[in-house]
Design a protein around this motif. Structure first.
Motif, PDB file in Angstrom:
ATOM      1  N   ASP A 187      43.409  49.194  48.704  1.00 15.11           N
ATOM      2  CA  ASP A 187      44.160  49.780  49.820  1.00 15.11           C
ATOM      3  C   ASP A 187      45.616  49.321  49.812  1.00 15.11           C
ATOM      4  O   ASP A 187      46.532  50.104  50.076  1.00 15.11           O
ATOM      5  CB  ASP A 187      43.509  49.391  51.153  1.00 15.11           C
ATOM      6  N   ALA A 188      45.824  48.046  49.486  1.00 12.51           N
ATOM      7  CA  ALA A 188      47.182  47.487  49.515  1.00 12.51           C
ATOM      8  C   ALA A 188      48.048  48.014  48.375  1.00 12.51           C
ATOM      9  O   ALA A 188      49.281  48.032  48.497  1.00 12.51           O
ATOM     10  CB  ALA A 188      47.114  45.970  49.451  1.00 12.51           C
ATOM     11  N   THR A 189      47.408  48.439  47.287  1.00 11.84           N
ATOM     12  CA  THR A 189      48.170  48.873  46.111  1.00 11.84           C
ATOM     13  C   THR A 189      47.890  50.320  45.757  1.00 11.84           C
ATOM     14  O   THR A 189      48.172  50.747  44.643  1.00 11.84           O
ATOM     15  CB  THR A 189      47.809  47.989  44.896  1.00 11.84           C
ATOM     16  N   ARG A 190      47.350  51.065  46.694  1.00 13.54           N
ATOM     17  CA  ARG A 190      46.864  52.422  46.432  1.00 13.54           C
ATOM     18  C   ARG A 190      47.900  53.273  45.703  1.00 13.54           C
ATOM     19  O   ARG A 190      49.044  53.403  46.125  1.00 13.54           O
ATOM     20  CB  ARG A 190      46.493  53.095  47.752  1.00 13.54           C
ATOM     21  N   GLY A 191      47.483  53.822  44.568  1.00 18.22           N
ATOM     22  CA  GLY A 191      48.336  54.724  43.830  1.00 18.22           C
ATOM     23  C   GLY A 191      49.372  54.047  42.950  1.00 18.22           C
ATOM     24  O   GLY A 191      50.070  54.719  42.185  1.00 18.22           O
ATOM     25  N   GLN A 192      49.463  52.732  43.020  1.00 15.48           N
ATOM     26  CA  GLN A 192      50.495  52.019  42.263  1.00 15.48           C
ATOM     27  C   GLN A 192      49.971  51.345  41.009  1.00 15.48           C
ATOM     28  O   GLN A 192      50.755  50.936  40.159  1.00 15.48           O
ATOM     29  CB  GLN A 192      51.164  50.974  43.163  1.00 15.48           C
ATOM     30  N   CYS A 193      48.652  51.188  40.901  1.00 14.86           N
ATOM     31  CA  CYS A 193      48.113  50.453  39.754  1.00 14.86           C
ATOM     32  C   CYS A 193      46.645  50.789  39.541  1.00 14.86           C
ATOM     33  O   CYS A 193      45.993  51.379  40.397  1.00 14.86           O
ATOM     34  CB  CYS A 193      48.274  48.948  39.970  1.00 14.86           C
ATOM     35  N   ASN A 194      46.148  50.410  38.373  1.00 10.27           N
ATOM     36  CA  ASN A 194      44.735  50.501  38.050  1.00 10.27           C
ATOM     37  C   ASN A 194      44.078  49.154  38.328  1.00 10.27           C
ATOM     38  O   ASN A 194      44.627  48.110  37.962  1.00 10.27           O
ATOM     39  CB  ASN A 194      44.540  50.852  36.571  1.00 10.27           C
ATOM     40  N   ILE A 195      42.904  49.178  38.939  1.00  4.94           N
ATOM     41  CA  ILE A 195      42.197  47.942  39.261  1.00  4.94           C
ATOM     42  C   ILE A 195      40.866  47.906  38.521  1.00  4.94           C
ATOM     43  O   ILE A 195      40.087  48.857  38.571  1.00  4.94           O
ATOM     44  CB  ILE A 195      41.950  47.819  40.778  1.00  4.94           C
ATOM     45  N   ILE A 196      40.639  46.791  37.825  1.00  9.95           N
ATOM     46  CA  ILE A 196      39.376  46.548  37.142  1.00  9.95           C
ATOM     47  C   ILE A 196      38.655  45.428  37.878  1.00  9.95           C
ATOM     48  O   ILE A 196      39.216  44.348  38.084  1.00  9.95           O
ATOM     49  CB  ILE A 196      39.603  46.151  35.673  1.00  9.95           C
ATOM     50  N   ALA A 197      37.422  45.689  38.293  1.00 12.67           N
ATOM     51  CA  ALA A 197      36.629  44.696  39.018  1.00 12.67           C
ATOM     52  C   ALA A 197      35.938  43.763  38.039  1.00 12.67           C
ATOM     53  O   ALA A 197      35.429  44.185  36.999  1.00 12.67           O
ATOM     54  CB  ALA A 197      35.586  45.393  39.892  1.00 12.67           C
ATOM     55  N   SER A 198      35.896  42.480  38.394  1.00 16.58           N
ATOM     56  CA  SER A 198      35.235  41.484  37.562  1.00 16.58           C
ATOM     57  C   SER A 198      34.576  40.445  38.452  1.00 16.58           C
ATOM     58  O   SER A 198      35.148  40.021  39.449  1.00 16.58           O
ATOM     59  CB  SER A 198      36.261  40.805  36.646  1.00 16.58           C
ATOM     60  N   GLY A 199      33.365  40.054  38.073  1.00 17.30           N
ATOM     61  CA  GLY A 199      32.693  38.989  38.819  1.00 17.30           C
ATOM     62  C   GLY A 199      31.609  39.493  39.738  1.00 17.30           C
ATOM     63  O   GLY A 199      31.866  40.285  40.648  1.00 17.30           O
ATOM     64  N   GLY A 200      30.383  39.058  39.485  1.00  9.10           N
ATOM     65  CA  GLY A 200      29.282  39.333  40.398  1.00  9.10           C
ATOM     66  C   GLY A 200      28.458  40.561  40.123  1.00  9.10           C
ATOM     67  O   GLY A 200      27.440  40.785  40.785  1.00  9.10           O
ATOM     68  N   VAL A 201      28.881  41.409  39.167  1.00 10.59           N
ATOM     69  CA  VAL A 201      28.125  42.630  38.900  1.00 10.59           C
ATOM     70  C   VAL A 201      26.670  42.273  38.583  1.00 10.59           C
ATOM     71  O   VAL A 201      26.393  41.431  37.732  1.00 10.59           O
ATOM     72  CB  VAL A 201      28.744  43.428  37.737  1.00 10.59           C
ATOM     73  N   HIS A 202      25.747  42.948  39.284  1.00  9.51           N
ATOM     74  CA  HIS A 202      24.329  42.625  39.152  1.00  9.51           C
ATOM     75  C   HIS A 202      23.498  43.834  38.730  1.00  9.51           C
ATOM     76  O   HIS A 202      22.801  43.794  37.723  1.00  9.51           O
ATOM     77  CB  HIS A 202      23.804  42.070  40.484  1.00  9.51           C
TER      78      HIS A 202
END
Length: 245
Positions: A187-202
């Motif tokens: 939400d804070a960076t919407r449209g300005q960057c790509n975000i890759i999630a890491s950590g906790g994927v189950h």
């Protein structure tokens, strides 16, 4: 959304850590090459690799392994750990690494990040590793008072277009992604960057959560090695046709 299966290297071996604690290193595969090739056969296009020794010693340690994967598999290699200088960035990118992750220097020497982005564009990503919302560095051994969203905004001003966000308290725990912090960052960076999630994927549900947030990618590590997530299924679930909102 892209799925990035992960291989972390410590002492030349494929390992996973629990919450970033080097003392908890558990070998999860015999061969990094066989593992990477298996990921490619399952349909992965990218692989996320980390030089854990490099992260701790602030210089590349296992470079030959990462370059071997880049050269001898069809996978695009995203690499972090121990990358502290423009010379190291140039060396990795010129020898076949597709994207390098700058972590500690983003916090401690943002000028280098700005120069790297000016030279290499979207082949540069910044790793934002946080505990309780505060950024950590040097293989997660050094804590700071810097808020993870504040650092992301600073890096966007420096021209960074891709972030890997890791909730350290989730990493290696199979406890689910930190949807709240990921959503706040998106939400804070919407449209300005790509975000890759890491950590906790189950499980596959974590893939759905990340996809429905509109994230660019999700890294899967221990879940693949422990069998709680199937890579082929995750890649299929990440496709746009599975979007439900």
């Amino acid at each position: 959304m892209i799925i990035l299966p992960a291989i972390d290297i410590k002492d030349g071996k494929c390992v996973r850590l629990w919450k970033g604690d080097f003392q908890t290193a558990e070998q999860v595969a015999e061969s990094y090459m066989d593992t990477a090739q298996g990921f490619a056969e399952a349909g992965a296009q990218w692989i996320h690799m980390v030089d854990l020794d490099g992260a701790k010693s602030a210089q590349p340690v296992n470079a030959d392994i990462f370059l071997d994967v880049a050269k001898h598999t069809p996978l695009k290699v995203e690499l972090g750990g121990g990358i502290r200088s423009l010379d190291t960035v140039e060396s990795y990118l010129s020898e076949g690494i597709s994207r390098v992750i700058l972590g500690s220097i983003a916090l401690k020497n943002p000028r280098i990040v700005k120069e790297a982005v000016a030279e290499y564009g979207d082949r540069i990503a910044v790793g934002i590793d946080a505990k309780n919302g505060k950024v950590a560095a040097e293989g997660w051994l050094d804590a700071s008072d810097v808020d993870y969203i504040a650092l992301a905004r600073e890096m966007i001003r420096a021209g960074v277009g891709t972030f890997i966000f890791t909730d350290i308290s989730k990493d290696g725990t199979l406890s689910g992604v930190n949807a709240e912090q990921l959503s706040a960052l998106a939400d804070a960076t919407r449209g300005q960057c790509n975000i890759i999630a890491s950590g906790g994927v189950h499980t596959i549900e974590d893939i759905r959560i990340c996809r429905e947030m509109g994230l660019y990618g999700t890294i899967c590590g221990k879940s693949l090695y422990k069998g709680t997530l199937d890579l082929r299924e995750a890649i299929a679930e990440a496709q746009p046709e599975n979007q439900t909102n």
